[in-house]
Design a protein around this motif. Structure first.
Motif, PDB file in Angstrom:
ATOM      1  N   GLU A 147       0.489 -12.405  -1.830  1.00  0.00           N
ATOM      2  CA  GLU A 147       1.022 -13.278  -0.782  1.00  0.00           C
ATOM      3  C   GLU A 147       1.192 -12.518   0.523  1.00  0.00           C
ATOM      4  O   GLU A 147       0.981 -13.070   1.608  1.00  0.00           O
ATOM      5  CB  GLU A 147       2.349 -13.887  -1.224  1.00  0.00           C
ATOM      6  CG  GLU A 147       2.906 -14.909  -0.260  1.00  0.00           C
ATOM      7  CD  GLU A 147       4.183 -15.547  -0.760  1.00  0.00           C
ATOM      8  OE1 GLU A 147       4.529 -16.621  -0.258  1.00  0.00           O
ATOM      9  OE2 GLU A 147       4.838 -14.952  -1.640  1.00  0.00           O
ATOM     10  N   SER A 148       1.529 -11.246   0.438  1.00  0.00           N
ATOM     11  CA  SER A 148       1.749 -10.441   1.643  1.00  0.00           C
ATOM     12  C   SER A 148       0.459 -10.222   2.430  1.00  0.00           C
ATOM     13  O   SER A 148       0.505  -9.840   3.596  1.00  0.00           O
ATOM     14  CB  SER A 148       2.356  -9.085   1.267  1.00  0.00           C
ATOM     15  OG  SER A 148       1.482  -8.355   0.412  1.00  0.00           O
ATOM     16  N   GLN A 149      -0.704 -10.473   1.828  1.00  0.00           N
ATOM     17  CA  GLN A 149      -1.973 -10.280   2.514  1.00  0.00           C
ATOM     18  C   GLN A 149      -2.635 -11.600   2.895  1.00  0.00           C
ATOM     19  O   GLN A 149      -3.764 -11.610   3.395  1.00  0.00           O
ATOM     20  CB  GLN A 149      -2.916  -9.447   1.636  1.00  0.00           C
ATOM     21  CG  GLN A 149      -2.420  -8.025   1.416  1.00  0.00           C
ATOM     22  CD  GLN A 149      -3.451  -7.147   0.727  1.00  0.00           C
ATOM     23  OE1 GLN A 149      -3.920  -7.439  -0.366  1.00  0.00           O
ATOM     24  NE2 GLN A 149      -3.812  -6.050   1.389  1.00  0.00           N
ATOM     25  N   LYS A 150      -1.929 -12.703   2.679  1.00  0.00           N
ATOM     26  CA  LYS A 150      -2.482 -14.032   2.956  1.00  0.00           C
ATOM     27  C   LYS A 150      -2.883 -14.186   4.420  1.00  0.00           C
ATOM     28  O   LYS A 150      -3.992 -14.630   4.732  1.00  0.00           O
ATOM     29  CB  LYS A 150      -1.467 -15.109   2.582  1.00  0.00           C
ATOM     30  CG  LYS A 150      -1.769 -16.500   3.139  1.00  0.00           C
ATOM     31  CD  LYS A 150      -0.629 -17.452   2.861  1.00  0.00           C
ATOM     32  CE  LYS A 150      -0.806 -18.765   3.593  1.00  0.00           C
ATOM     33  NZ  LYS A 150      -0.590 -18.644   5.052  1.00  0.00           N
ATOM     34  N   ASP A 151      -1.985 -13.848   5.344  1.00  0.00           N
ATOM     35  CA  ASP A 151      -2.258 -14.055   6.763  1.00  0.00           C
ATOM     36  C   ASP A 151      -3.437 -13.218   7.243  1.00  0.00           C
ATOM     37  O   ASP A 151      -4.289 -13.693   7.990  1.00  0.00           O
ATOM     38  CB  ASP A 151      -1.014 -13.753   7.598  1.00  0.00           C
ATOM     39  CG  ASP A 151       0.043 -14.833   7.462  1.00  0.00           C
ATOM     40  OD1 ASP A 151      -0.262 -15.996   7.764  1.00  0.00           O
ATOM     41  OD2 ASP A 151       1.160 -14.530   7.038  1.00  0.00           O
ATOM     42  N   SER A 208     -12.411  -1.103   7.426  1.00  0.00           N
ATOM     43  CA  SER A 208     -11.745   0.189   7.226  1.00  0.00           C
ATOM     44  C   SER A 208     -10.237   0.073   7.380  1.00  0.00           C
ATOM     45  O   SER A 208      -9.494   0.923   6.899  1.00  0.00           O
ATOM     46  CB  SER A 208     -12.297   1.216   8.220  1.00  0.00           C
ATOM     47  OG  SER A 208     -12.061   0.791   9.558  1.00  0.00           O
ATOM     48  N   LYS A 209      -9.790  -1.021   8.022  1.00  0.00           N
ATOM     49  CA  LYS A 209      -8.361  -1.207   8.256  1.00  0.00           C
ATOM     50  C   LYS A 209      -7.748  -2.316   7.402  1.00  0.00           C
ATOM     51  O   LYS A 209      -6.544  -2.555   7.473  1.00  0.00           O
ATOM     52  CB  LYS A 209      -8.120  -1.511   9.735  1.00  0.00           C
ATOM     53  CG  LYS A 209      -8.529  -0.362  10.660  1.00  0.00           C
ATOM     54  CD  LYS A 209      -8.341  -0.728  12.120  1.00  0.00           C
ATOM     55  CE  LYS A 209      -8.761   0.416  13.033  1.00  0.00           C
ATOM     56  NZ  LYS A 209      -8.646   0.059  14.470  1.00  0.00           N
ATOM     57  N   PHE A 210      -8.572  -3.008   6.637  1.00  0.00           N
ATOM     58  CA  PHE A 210      -8.047  -4.087   5.797  1.00  0.00           C
ATOM     59  C   PHE A 210      -8.660  -4.005   4.410  1.00  0.00           C
ATOM     60  O   PHE A 210      -9.847  -4.266   4.220  1.00  0.00           O
ATOM     61  CB  PHE A 210      -8.334  -5.451   6.422  1.00  0.00           C
ATOM     62  CG  PHE A 210      -7.818  -6.616   5.609  1.00  0.00           C
ATOM     63  CD1 PHE A 210      -6.637  -6.523   4.902  1.00  0.00           C
ATOM     64  CD2 PHE A 210      -8.517  -7.812   5.557  1.00  0.00           C
ATOM     65  CE1 PHE A 210      -6.146  -7.583   4.150  1.00  0.00           C
ATOM     66  CE2 PHE A 210      -8.047  -8.883   4.824  1.00  0.00           C
ATOM     67  CZ  PHE A 210      -6.854  -8.768   4.111  1.00  0.00           C
ATOM     68  N   ILE A 211      -7.827  -3.627   3.451  1.00  0.00           N
ATOM     69  CA  ILE A 211      -8.246  -3.495   2.061  1.00  0.00           C
ATOM     70  C   ILE A 211      -7.390  -4.431   1.216  1.00  0.00           C
ATOM     71  O   ILE A 211      -6.152  -4.346   1.229  1.00  0.00           O
ATOM     72  CB  ILE A 211      -8.095  -2.037   1.580  1.00  0.00           C
ATOM     73  CG1 ILE A 211      -8.991  -1.114   2.410  1.00  0.00           C
ATOM     74  CG2 ILE A 211      -8.430  -1.922   0.092  1.00  0.00           C
ATOM     75  CD1 ILE A 211      -8.801   0.364   2.115  1.00  0.00           C
ATOM     76  N   LEU A 212      -8.035  -5.327   0.496  1.00  0.00           N
ATOM     77  CA  LEU A 212      -7.308  -6.219  -0.404  1.00  0.00           C
ATOM     78  C   LEU A 212      -6.890  -5.431  -1.636  1.00  0.00           C
ATOM     79  O   LEU A 212      -7.724  -4.874  -2.354  1.00  0.00           O
ATOM     80  CB  LEU A 212      -8.188  -7.398  -0.813  1.00  0.00           C
ATOM     81  CG  LEU A 212      -8.346  -8.534   0.196  1.00  0.00           C
ATOM     82  CD1 LEU A 212      -9.401  -9.522  -0.294  1.00  0.00           C
ATOM     83  CD2 LEU A 212      -7.019  -9.252   0.423  1.00  0.00           C
ATOM     84  N   ASP A 213      -5.586  -5.404  -1.909  1.00  0.00           N
ATOM     85  CA  ASP A 213      -5.097  -4.661  -3.065  1.00  0.00           C
ATOM     86  C   ASP A 213      -5.635  -5.230  -4.362  1.00  0.00           C
ATOM     87  O   ASP A 213      -5.939  -4.499  -5.308  1.00  0.00           O
ATOM     88  CB  ASP A 213      -3.562  -4.690  -3.089  1.00  0.00           C
ATOM     89  CG  ASP A 213      -2.953  -4.016  -1.878  1.00  0.00           C
ATOM     90  OD1 ASP A 213      -3.641  -3.170  -1.274  1.00  0.00           O
ATOM     91  OD2 ASP A 213      -1.808  -4.335  -1.525  1.00  0.00           O
ATOM     92  N   PHE A 214      -5.732  -6.554  -4.404  1.00  0.00           N
ATOM     93  CA  PHE A 214      -6.202  -7.239  -5.622  1.00  0.00           C
ATOM     94  C   PHE A 214      -6.804  -8.569  -5.214  1.00  0.00           C
ATOM     95  O   PHE A 214      -6.300  -9.247  -4.320  1.00  0.00           O
ATOM     96  CB  PHE A 214      -5.026  -7.480  -6.577  1.00  0.00           C
ATOM     97  CG  PHE A 214      -5.384  -8.311  -7.790  1.00  0.00           C
ATOM     98  CD1 PHE A 214      -5.760  -7.697  -8.975  1.00  0.00           C
ATOM     99  CD2 PHE A 214      -5.337  -9.700  -7.741  1.00  0.00           C
ATOM    100  CE1 PHE A 214      -6.092  -8.460 -10.094  1.00  0.00           C
ATOM    101  CE2 PHE A 214      -5.667 -10.470  -8.851  1.00  0.00           C
ATOM    102  CZ  PHE A 214      -6.048  -9.851 -10.035  1.00  0.00           C
ATOM    103  N   ILE A 215      -7.897  -8.950  -5.863  1.00  0.00           N
ATOM    104  CA  ILE A 215      -8.460 -10.281  -5.650  1.00  0.00           C
ATOM    105  C   ILE A 215      -9.129 -10.755  -6.930  1.00  0.00           C
ATOM    106  O   ILE A 215      -9.831  -9.998  -7.599  1.00  0.00           O
ATOM    107  CB  ILE A 215      -9.460 -10.317  -4.475  1.00  0.00           C
ATOM    108  CG1 ILE A 215      -9.961 -11.752  -4.250  1.00  0.00           C
ATOM    109  CG2 ILE A 215     -10.611  -9.351  -4.685  1.00  0.00           C
ATOM    110  CD1 ILE A 215     -10.731 -11.944  -2.956  1.00  0.00           C
ATOM    111  N   GLU A 216      -8.844 -11.987  -7.275  1.00  0.00           N
ATOM    112  CA  GLU A 216      -9.547 -12.670  -8.361  1.00  0.00           C
ATOM    113  C   GLU A 216     -10.270 -13.860  -7.741  1.00  0.00           C
ATOM    114  O   GLU A 216      -9.691 -14.589  -6.933  1.00  0.00           O
ATOM    115  CB  GLU A 216      -8.559 -13.145  -9.429  1.00  0.00           C
ATOM    116  CG  GLU A 216      -9.230 -13.890 -10.586  1.00  0.00           C
ATOM    117  CD  GLU A 216      -8.241 -14.335 -11.648  1.00  0.00           C
ATOM    118  OE1 GLU A 216      -8.611 -15.182 -12.477  1.00  0.00           O
ATOM    119  OE2 GLU A 216      -7.082 -13.838 -11.634  1.00  0.00           O
TER     120      GLU A 216
END
Length: 388
Positions: free
Chosen positions: A176-180, A93-101
């Motif tokens: 890249e901003s969601q890598k960590d 609920s607190k972490f949503i990936l904006d985009f993933i391929e």
């Protein structure tokens, strides 16, 4: 006719040999260009070009759960030769990936004359996550990164077990901003403890007995730098060094937490009453810097804040910084990333508490803070001083 479970995997594995891992990557991206490759294959044995959100999350959670269970291998065979794209993929609920391929290949082909399409299971080591730069996907904006795993192949007999190959097993393209945060979600954080760092107390008379400068009769910053290899800082038979510590060159600072008024001089009461302001952008930069340093075997010099002190603060350049410590490790505690510290501000006889494995500052992505409970106080990481 053999049952479907026996036929489909063999048929799917044929495509791995038909499409090279690098030269054929564009074929995988463009379903139209694979025309003819599937001729003669039965229904259900072709590539899955449209993985659902649920399937993508299931793959990610399969890797995550393997790491939580400390498993050395994860079998992705059930998802081999698949790919998909999703936006706003909710992992929590607190972490949503904006985009993933996502792209998943197949196990190593070990076909024989009798069964030319036989292949090994698609195995990865869930902890061995790798990274490389990539282009921005069509229709997206900003910087993206490819995070991926190499395939594990069975070693040649008489040896047993698996070894990492040079072939791609699975790849994710994310912002890249969601890598960590993605790395932390799947628990692909190897525990690091820099055993080469020797703790010293700032009150050690044998080392700092002749030193007078910095802060009254002892200096946490001086002791921190000594731990980090700047032993000349304790050469206090030299009266200049005794009074003015020759600190390591500073290449920059990352100020994560500050007071709104960073110019006034604080006393004990005004310091304890001042509120901390957290910087989300510096928060992300700080985590990346500490991870990179630790993975390269380098400690990190940090400033910290705590209240309920009984003496006036030192009024450092970042007024919120009251005490310096050294980051010497990191790992996961539950779903949270932590950084382990050594504290120079304990007596010589109290090395156990100063270097305890429980000395942890834990990240909080909701308020962009890095804090830990220590000595019956809340310690907050206020700054990183870049000296290495």
């Amino acid at each position: 006719m053999k049952p479907r479970a026996e036929r489909a995997p063999a048929k799917r594995s044929a495509l791995v040999e038909l499409i090279p891992h690098h030269g054929g990557r564009d074929l995988i991206h463009s379903p139209q260009s694979t025309t003819g490759l599937f001729d003669g294959m039965e229904e259900g044995a072709i590539l899955n070009f449209n993985m659902s959100k649920e399937s993508i999350k299931n793959v990610i959670d399969l890797i995550r759960n393997a790491n939580i269970s400390n498993e050395q291998r994860t079998d992705l065979t059930g998802y081999d030769l698949s790919k998909g794209v999703a936006v706003n993929l909710e992992l929590t609920s607190k972490f949503i990936l904006d985009f993933i391929e996502i792209e998943i290949t197949s196990g190593k082909n070990i076909g024989t004359k009798e069964n030319p399409f036989l292949c090994e299971p698609l195995i990865i080591n869930p902890m061995e996550l790798k990274y490389e730069n990539t282009t921005t996907p069509l229709g997206q904006e900003g910087n993206f990164i490819k995070v991926y795993y190499k395939r594990l192949d069975k070693v040649t007999p008489p040896a047993i077990g698996y070894a990492e190959s040079g072939s791609l097993a699975i790849a994710f393209i994310i912002k890249e901003s969601q890598k960590d945060e993605f790395e932390e979600y799947i628990h692909a954080i190897k525990t690091i403890n820099l055993s080469s760092i020797n703790w010293v107390s700032q009150f050690d008379e044998d080392i700092f007995g002749l030193c007078t400068g910095c802060w009254k009769s002892s200096c946490c910053r001086r002791a921190c730098e000594y731990m980090m290899g700047n032993t000349n800082i304790a050469n206090c038979t030299d009266s200049i060094i005794a009074y003015k510590p020759p600190y390591l060159p500073v290449f920059g600072r990352i100020n994560l937490a500050t007071f709104s008024d960073n110019t006034s001089l604080y006393n004990v009461s005004t310091y304890n009453a001042a509120a901390l302001n957290f910087d989300p952008d510096k928060f992300a930069e700080a985590i990346r810097y500490m991870k990179d340093n630790l993975r390269n075997g380098l400690p990190v010099l940090i400033g910290t804040h705590y209240t309920n002190g009984i003496s006036n603060p030192p009024n450092n350049s970042n007024r919120a910084t009251r005490h310096f410590m050294v980051i010497v490790g990191m790992g996961m505690e539950g779903d949270k990333l932590y950084f382990r510290f050594y504290d120079p501000g304990r007596s010589v006889s109290n090395m156990f508490n100063a270097t305890s494995p429980d000395n942890k500052l834990i990240i909080n992505r909701q308020n962009s803070s890095i804090q830990g409970h220590y000595r019956n106080r809340t310690y907050t990481l206020t700054e990183i001083v870049k000296v290495n």
